[in-house]
Design a protein around this motif. Structure first.
Motif, PDB file in Angstrom:
ATOM      1  N   ALA A 190       6.221 -11.046  13.133  1.00  0.00           N
ATOM      2  CA  ALA A 190       5.958 -11.501  11.764  1.00  0.00           C
ATOM      3  C   ALA A 190       5.579 -10.324  10.869  1.00  0.00           C
ATOM      4  O   ALA A 190       6.049 -10.208   9.735  1.00  0.00           O
ATOM      5  CB  ALA A 190       4.838 -12.539  11.759  1.00  0.00           C
ATOM      6  N   SER A 191       4.745  -9.432  11.381  1.00  0.00           N
ATOM      7  CA  SER A 191       4.296  -8.289  10.597  1.00  0.00           C
ATOM      8  C   SER A 191       5.452  -7.346  10.253  1.00  0.00           C
ATOM      9  O   SER A 191       5.621  -6.950   9.100  1.00  0.00           O
ATOM     10  CB  SER A 191       3.209  -7.533  11.370  1.00  0.00           C
ATOM     11  N   LEU A 192       6.244  -6.997  11.243  1.00  0.00           N
ATOM     12  CA  LEU A 192       7.343  -6.053  11.022  1.00  0.00           C
ATOM     13  C   LEU A 192       8.432  -6.646  10.132  1.00  0.00           C
ATOM     14  O   LEU A 192       8.957  -5.967   9.241  1.00  0.00           O
ATOM     15  CB  LEU A 192       7.937  -5.604  12.360  1.00  0.00           C
ATOM     16  N   SER A 193       8.764  -7.917  10.347  1.00  0.00           N
ATOM     17  CA  SER A 193       9.834  -8.512   9.545  1.00  0.00           C
ATOM     18  C   SER A 193       9.411  -8.721   8.100  1.00  0.00           C
ATOM     19  O   SER A 193      10.169  -8.417   7.175  1.00  0.00           O
ATOM     20  CB  SER A 193      10.303  -9.831  10.163  1.00  0.00           C
ATOM     21  N   THR A 194       8.197  -9.211   7.870  1.00  0.00           N
ATOM     22  CA  THR A 194       7.756  -9.393   6.484  1.00  0.00           C
ATOM     23  C   THR A 194       7.539  -8.051   5.800  1.00  0.00           C
ATOM     24  O   THR A 194       7.806  -7.909   4.604  1.00  0.00           O
ATOM     25  CB  THR A 194       6.462 -10.224   6.394  1.00  0.00           C
ATOM     26  N   GLY A 195       7.066  -7.051   6.556  1.00  0.00           N
ATOM     27  CA  GLY A 195       6.922  -5.715   5.976  1.00  0.00           C
ATOM     28  C   GLY A 195       8.262  -5.152   5.539  1.00  0.00           C
ATOM     29  O   GLY A 195       8.387  -4.576   4.454  1.00  0.00           O
ATOM     30  N   ALA A 196       9.293  -5.338   6.372  1.00  0.00           N
ATOM     31  CA  ALA A 196      10.635  -4.847   6.020  1.00  0.00           C
ATOM     32  C   ALA A 196      11.170  -5.586   4.794  1.00  0.00           C
ATOM     33  O   ALA A 196      11.745  -4.962   3.883  1.00  0.00           O
ATOM     34  CB  ALA A 196      11.579  -5.030   7.206  1.00  0.00           C
ATOM     35  N   LEU A 197      10.981  -6.907   4.739  1.00  0.00           N
ATOM     36  CA  LEU A 197      11.431  -7.673   3.574  1.00  0.00           C
ATOM     37  C   LEU A 197      10.679  -7.262   2.315  1.00  0.00           C
ATOM     38  O   LEU A 197      11.269  -7.135   1.236  1.00  0.00           O
ATOM     39  CB  LEU A 197      11.247  -9.175   3.822  1.00  0.00           C
ATOM     40  N   ALA A 198       9.373  -7.032   2.448  1.00  0.00           N
ATOM     41  CA  ALA A 198       8.578  -6.614   1.291  1.00  0.00           C
ATOM     42  C   ALA A 198       9.018  -5.249   0.792  1.00  0.00           C
ATOM     43  O   ALA A 198       9.140  -5.024  -0.415  1.00  0.00           O
ATOM     44  CB  ALA A 198       7.087  -6.594   1.655  1.00  0.00           C
ATOM     45  N   ARG A 199       9.279  -4.305   1.717  1.00  0.00           N
ATOM     46  CA  ARG A 199       9.754  -2.978   1.304  1.00  0.00           C
ATOM     47  C   ARG A 199      11.102  -3.073   0.598  1.00  0.00           C
ATOM     48  O   ARG A 199      11.336  -2.401  -0.404  1.00  0.00           O
ATOM     49  CB  ARG A 199       9.846  -2.047   2.514  1.00  0.00           C
ATOM     50  N   ARG A 200      11.984  -3.931   1.119  1.00  0.00           N
ATOM     51  CA  ARG A 200      13.290  -4.106   0.483  1.00  0.00           C
ATOM     52  C   ARG A 200      13.131  -4.690  -0.913  1.00  0.00           C
ATOM     53  O   ARG A 200      13.780  -4.252  -1.867  1.00  0.00           O
ATOM     54  CB  ARG A 200      14.168  -5.005   1.350  1.00  0.00           C
ATOM     55  N   ALA A 243       0.837  -1.207   0.000  1.00  0.00           N
ATOM     56  CA  ALA A 243       0.000   0.000   0.000  1.00  0.00           C
ATOM     57  C   ALA A 243       0.864   1.246   0.000  1.00  0.00           C
ATOM     58  O   ALA A 243       0.581   2.213  -0.719  1.00  0.00           O
ATOM     59  CB  ALA A 243      -0.933  -0.007   1.210  1.00  0.00           C
ATOM     60  N   ARG A 244       1.925   1.227   0.767  1.00  0.00           N
ATOM     61  CA  ARG A 244       2.818   2.396   0.818  1.00  0.00           C
ATOM     62  C   ARG A 244       3.479   2.632  -0.540  1.00  0.00           C
ATOM     63  O   ARG A 244       3.637   3.760  -0.985  1.00  0.00           O
ATOM     64  CB  ARG A 244       3.864   2.204   1.903  1.00  0.00           C
ATOM     65  N   ALA A 245       3.855   1.541  -1.227  1.00  0.00           N
ATOM     66  CA  ALA A 245       4.528   1.671  -2.519  1.00  0.00           C
ATOM     67  C   ALA A 245       3.561   2.040  -3.645  1.00  0.00           C
ATOM     68  O   ALA A 245       3.902   2.835  -4.518  1.00  0.00           O
ATOM     69  CB  ALA A 245       5.243   0.366  -2.857  1.00  0.00           C
ATOM     70  N   VAL A 246       2.361   1.477  -3.603  1.00  0.00           N
ATOM     71  CA  VAL A 246       1.438   1.638  -4.727  1.00  0.00           C
ATOM     72  C   VAL A 246       0.491   2.821  -4.546  1.00  0.00           C
ATOM     73  O   VAL A 246       0.235   3.578  -5.492  1.00  0.00           O
ATOM     74  CB  VAL A 246       0.632   0.326  -4.939  1.00  0.00           C
TER      75      VAL A 246
END
Length: 197
Positions: free
Chosen positions: A179-189, A67-70
């Motif tokens: 889980a939320s923070l780590s997957t969010g960071a990986l997705a942003r990367r 959502a942040r990216a799109v």
């Protein structure tokens, strides 16, 4: 926000708000629990409960990053912030003699930046609120016997999901947020590598 948000943005924000009422309104909570439970039923056959929490947290994290990216117009938000800084500099130079039109423009630009930052939050909330409501229900409804009472952690051993980790913060919440923070960071990367953020 009428000129800044699309109809889709407004509908998603309205849905997120309606879902959030499930924290206090029992009929909404029951609908959310039934809906999320129905979606998770096939997964619960194959995955341990700890992995289900990771799936829910991961879905929240990935949705937030996407959502942040799109959805978010970073250029518009940055231009609004830059314009606010310029106007504040003018106020400082004017030595306290503030033109009402300048104050109005500052308010407008600050509102634009805020609206752009809230757009992705609405999309993220539409996923994370139902997940969180379902998890709260799963751990607070022992009669439903949905969640196991404990999990076995390396080094620590068997720990109750409802055990307090820090103050009132429970183990299940730490598991979900991790889980939320780590997957969010990986997705942003990943999105940054693809040039989408």
């Amino acid at each position: 926000m009428s000129g800044l948000w699309t109809l889709t943005d407004k509908l998603v924000a309205s849905l997120a708000f309606l879902l959030a009422t499930g924290y206090a309104v029992a009929p909404v909570r029951e609908l959310v629990v039934a809906g999320v439970g129905g979606l998770l039923a096939p997964l619960s056959v194959w995955l341990p409960f700890s992995a289900l929490i990771v799936v829910l947290g991961g879905a929240s994290g990935v949705t937030s990053a996407l959502a942040r990216a799109v959805v978010r117009d970073g250029d518009r938000a940055e231009q609004a912030r830059d314009r606010v800084e310029q106007l504040r500099d003018r106020i400082t130079e004017a030595d306290g003699d503030v033109d009402p039109a300048v104050q109005e423009e500052i308010s407008s630009e600050m509102f634009t930046a805020l609206a752009e930052n809230l757009r992705p939050a609405a999309y993220s909330a539409a996923v994370s609120v139902p997940a969180f409501i379902w998890l709260r229900w799963a751990f607070a409804a022992p009669a439903a016997a949905v969640a196991p009472a404990a999990v076995v952690l390396p080094v620590v051993g068997t720990v109750a999901w409802s055990a307090a980790v820090i103050g009132p913060v429970k183990l299940w919440l730490v598991w979900y947020l991790g889980a939320s923070l780590s997957t969010g960071a990986l997705a942003r990367r990943g999105l940054a590598r693809l040039g989408l953020s």
